[in-house]
Design a protein around this motif. Structure first.
Motif, PDB file in Angstrom:
ATOM      1  N   THR A  18       0.830  -1.203   0.000  1.00 13.87           N
ATOM      2  CA  THR A  18       0.000   0.000   0.000  1.00 13.87           C
ATOM      3  C   THR A  18       0.866   1.256   0.000  1.00 13.87           C
ATOM      4  O   THR A  18       0.599   2.208  -0.731  1.00 13.87           O
ATOM      5  CB  THR A  18      -0.930   0.019   1.226  1.00 13.87           C
ATOM      6  OG1 THR A  18      -1.751  -1.154   1.206  1.00 13.87           O
ATOM      7  CG2 THR A  18      -1.807   1.254   1.246  1.00 13.87           C
ATOM      8  N   GLY A  19       1.916   1.268   0.795  1.00 15.75           N
ATOM      9  CA  GLY A  19       2.815   2.414   0.866  1.00 15.75           C
ATOM     10  C   GLY A  19       3.522   2.680  -0.449  1.00 15.75           C
ATOM     11  O   GLY A  19       3.593   3.825  -0.902  1.00 15.75           O
ATOM     12  N   TYR A  20       4.018   1.624  -1.089  1.00 16.62           N
ATOM     13  CA  TYR A  20       4.732   1.808  -2.349  1.00 16.62           C
ATOM     14  C   TYR A  20       3.796   2.208  -3.492  1.00 16.62           C
ATOM     15  O   TYR A  20       4.162   3.036  -4.326  1.00 16.62           O
ATOM     16  CB  TYR A  20       5.535   0.566  -2.717  1.00 16.62           C
ATOM     17  CG  TYR A  20       6.756   0.372  -1.844  1.00 16.62           C
ATOM     18  CD1 TYR A  20       7.604   1.440  -1.559  1.00 16.62           C
ATOM     19  CD2 TYR A  20       7.068  -0.855  -1.302  1.00 16.62           C
ATOM     20  CE1 TYR A  20       8.717   1.281  -0.760  1.00 16.62           C
ATOM     21  CE2 TYR A  20       8.183  -1.032  -0.503  1.00 16.62           C
ATOM     22  CZ  TYR A  20       8.999   0.045  -0.241  1.00 16.62           C
ATOM     23  OH  TYR A  20      10.106  -0.112   0.557  1.00 16.62           O
ATOM     24  N   ALA A  55       0.954   4.193   5.902  1.00 17.81           N
ATOM     25  CA  ALA A  55       1.180   2.770   5.606  1.00 17.81           C
ATOM     26  C   ALA A  55       2.647   2.388   5.795  1.00 17.81           C
ATOM     27  O   ALA A  55       2.956   1.337   6.382  1.00 17.81           O
ATOM     28  CB  ALA A  55       0.729   2.456   4.185  1.00 17.81           C
ATOM     29  N   LEU A  56       3.551   3.229   5.321  1.00 20.18           N
ATOM     30  CA  LEU A  56       4.980   2.914   5.474  1.00 20.18           C
ATOM     31  C   LEU A  56       5.425   2.980   6.936  1.00 20.18           C
ATOM     32  O   LEU A  56       6.217   2.141   7.385  1.00 20.18           O
ATOM     33  CB  LEU A  56       5.822   3.848   4.602  1.00 20.18           C
ATOM     34  CG  LEU A  56       5.670   3.654   3.092  1.00 20.18           C
ATOM     35  CD1 LEU A  56       6.473   4.701   2.333  1.00 20.18           C
ATOM     36  CD2 LEU A  56       6.060   2.253   2.662  1.00 20.18           C
ATOM     37  N   LEU A  57       4.905   3.945   7.676  1.00 13.86           N
ATOM     38  CA  LEU A  57       5.249   4.019   9.101  1.00 13.86           C
ATOM     39  C   LEU A  57       4.670   2.837   9.883  1.00 13.86           C
ATOM     40  O   LEU A  57       5.311   2.323  10.805  1.00 13.86           O
ATOM     41  CB  LEU A  57       4.760   5.344   9.693  1.00 13.86           C
ATOM     42  CG  LEU A  57       5.524   6.589   9.233  1.00 13.86           C
ATOM     43  CD1 LEU A  57       4.804   7.859   9.701  1.00 13.86           C
ATOM     44  CD2 LEU A  57       6.954   6.565   9.731  1.00 13.86           C
ATOM     45  N   GLU A  58       3.468   2.395   9.511  1.00 18.83           N
ATOM     46  CA  GLU A  58       2.896   1.203  10.150  1.00 18.83           C
ATOM     47  C   GLU A  58       3.772  -0.018   9.885  1.00 18.83           C
ATOM     48  O   GLU A  58       4.021  -0.816  10.790  1.00 18.83           O
ATOM     49  CB  GLU A  58       1.486   0.928   9.625  1.00 18.83           C
ATOM     50  CG  GLU A  58       0.409   1.755  10.216  1.00 18.83           C
ATOM     51  CD  GLU A  58      -0.962   1.393   9.670  1.00 18.83           C
ATOM     52  OE1 GLU A  58      -1.936   1.560  10.412  1.00 18.83           O
ATOM     53  OE2 GLU A  58      -1.068   0.939   8.512  1.00 18.83           O
ATOM     54  N   ALA A  59       4.239  -0.162   8.655  1.00 13.57           N
ATOM     55  CA  ALA A  59       5.084  -1.311   8.316  1.00 13.57           C
ATOM     56  C   ALA A  59       6.411  -1.256   9.070  1.00 13.57           C
ATOM     57  O   ALA A  59       6.889  -2.284   9.557  1.00 13.57           O
ATOM     58  CB  ALA A  59       5.328  -1.348   6.809  1.00 13.57           C
ATOM     59  N   LEU A  60       6.993  -0.079   9.175  1.00  9.88           N
ATOM     60  CA  LEU A  60       8.259   0.057   9.895  1.00  9.88           C
ATOM     61  C   LEU A  60       8.113  -0.262  11.379  1.00  9.88           C
ATOM     62  O   LEU A  60       8.973  -0.921  11.971  1.00  9.88           O
ATOM     63  CB  LEU A  60       8.814   1.472   9.731  1.00  9.88           C
ATOM     64  CG  LEU A  60       9.439   1.807   8.382  1.00  9.88           C
ATOM     65  CD1 LEU A  60       9.767   3.290   8.305  1.00  9.88           C
ATOM     66  CD2 LEU A  60      10.681   0.967   8.148  1.00  9.88           C
ATOM     67  N   ASP A  61       7.030   0.211  11.989  1.00  6.52           N
ATOM     68  CA  ASP A  61       6.819   0.000  13.427  1.00  6.52           C
ATOM     69  C   ASP A  61       6.078  -1.297  13.745  1.00  6.52           C
ATOM     70  O   ASP A  61       5.917  -1.646  14.912  1.00  6.52           O
ATOM     71  CB  ASP A  61       6.042   1.176  14.027  1.00  6.52           C
ATOM     72  CG  ASP A  61       6.895   2.404  14.188  1.00  6.52           C
ATOM     73  OD1 ASP A  61       8.133   2.279  14.177  1.00  6.52           O
ATOM     74  OD2 ASP A  61       6.327   3.491  14.347  1.00  6.52           O
ATOM     75  N   GLY A 102       2.650  10.757  10.127  1.00  2.00           N
ATOM     76  CA  GLY A 102       2.155  10.595   8.764  1.00  2.00           C
ATOM     77  C   GLY A 102       1.425  11.824   8.257  1.00  2.00           C
ATOM     78  O   GLY A 102       1.608  12.253   7.116  1.00  2.00           O
ATOM     79  N   THR A 103       0.614  12.424   9.119  1.00  2.00           N
ATOM     80  CA  THR A 103      -0.129  13.623   8.739  1.00  2.00           C
ATOM     81  C   THR A 103       0.812  14.801   8.517  1.00  2.00           C
ATOM     82  O   THR A 103       0.664  15.545   7.535  1.00  2.00           O
ATOM     83  CB  THR A 103      -1.181  13.965   9.809  1.00  2.00           C
ATOM     84  OG1 THR A 103      -2.035  12.822  10.003  1.00  2.00           O
ATOM     85  CG2 THR A 103      -2.019  15.152   9.397  1.00  2.00           C
ATOM     86  N   VAL A 104       1.782  14.967   9.397  1.00  2.00           N
ATOM     87  CA  VAL A 104       2.736  16.073   9.247  1.00  2.00           C
ATOM     88  C   VAL A 104       3.555  15.903   7.968  1.00  2.00           C
ATOM     89  O   VAL A 104       3.738  16.865   7.204  1.00  2.00           O
ATOM     90  CB  VAL A 104       3.653  16.191  10.492  1.00  2.00           C
ATOM     91  CG1 VAL A 104       4.828  17.112  10.233  1.00  2.00           C
ATOM     92  CG2 VAL A 104       2.852  16.665  11.688  1.00  2.00           C
TER      93      VAL A 104
END
Length: 116
Positions: A18-20, A55-61, A102-104
């Protein structure tokens, strides 16, 4: 307690995909903005950008923001209740941080796109 993942395996892969995909959409829209003067429509870059960053931050964390608020974890097989109250607190605080970051980041991308 630094990390308490609530997703694993397929769920993390879904976030990466999703992030990519959102990254590609954001980049294409950014290129479109550079090539064409579309005025105020530039702000619509916010939507794929926020999907991408969260999505990318969720995957990283390894933390799903929705699962954290409902007290659920999905480590590959099926959804389970998070029984540990301390883990749940950490997951919820991480999900708030992920949402804010993510919002920032999406707002920064939107401002840059708007100023071009």
């Amino acid at each position: 307690m630094e990390s308490c993942p609530n997703i694993g395996g397929k769920e993390i892969r879904k976030r990466w995909i999703t992030g990519y995909v959102s990254l590609v959409i954001t980049a294409l829209y950014f290129i479109y903005i550079i090539l064409n003067d579309i005025g105020m429509l530039k702000i619509f870059i916010f939507f794929p950008a926020v999907v991408m960053t969260i999505a990318l931050l969720e995957a990283l964390d390894k933390t799903c923001i929705v699962n954290a608020f409902f007290g659920i974890k999905n480590m590959g097989q099926k959804n389970q209740r998070e029984r540990d109250v301390d883990f749940l607190k950490v997951q919820r605080s991480k999900s708030i941080i992920i949402t804010l970051k993510g919002t920032v980041l999406a707002l920064i991308i939107t401002v840059v796109a708007y100023l071009i």
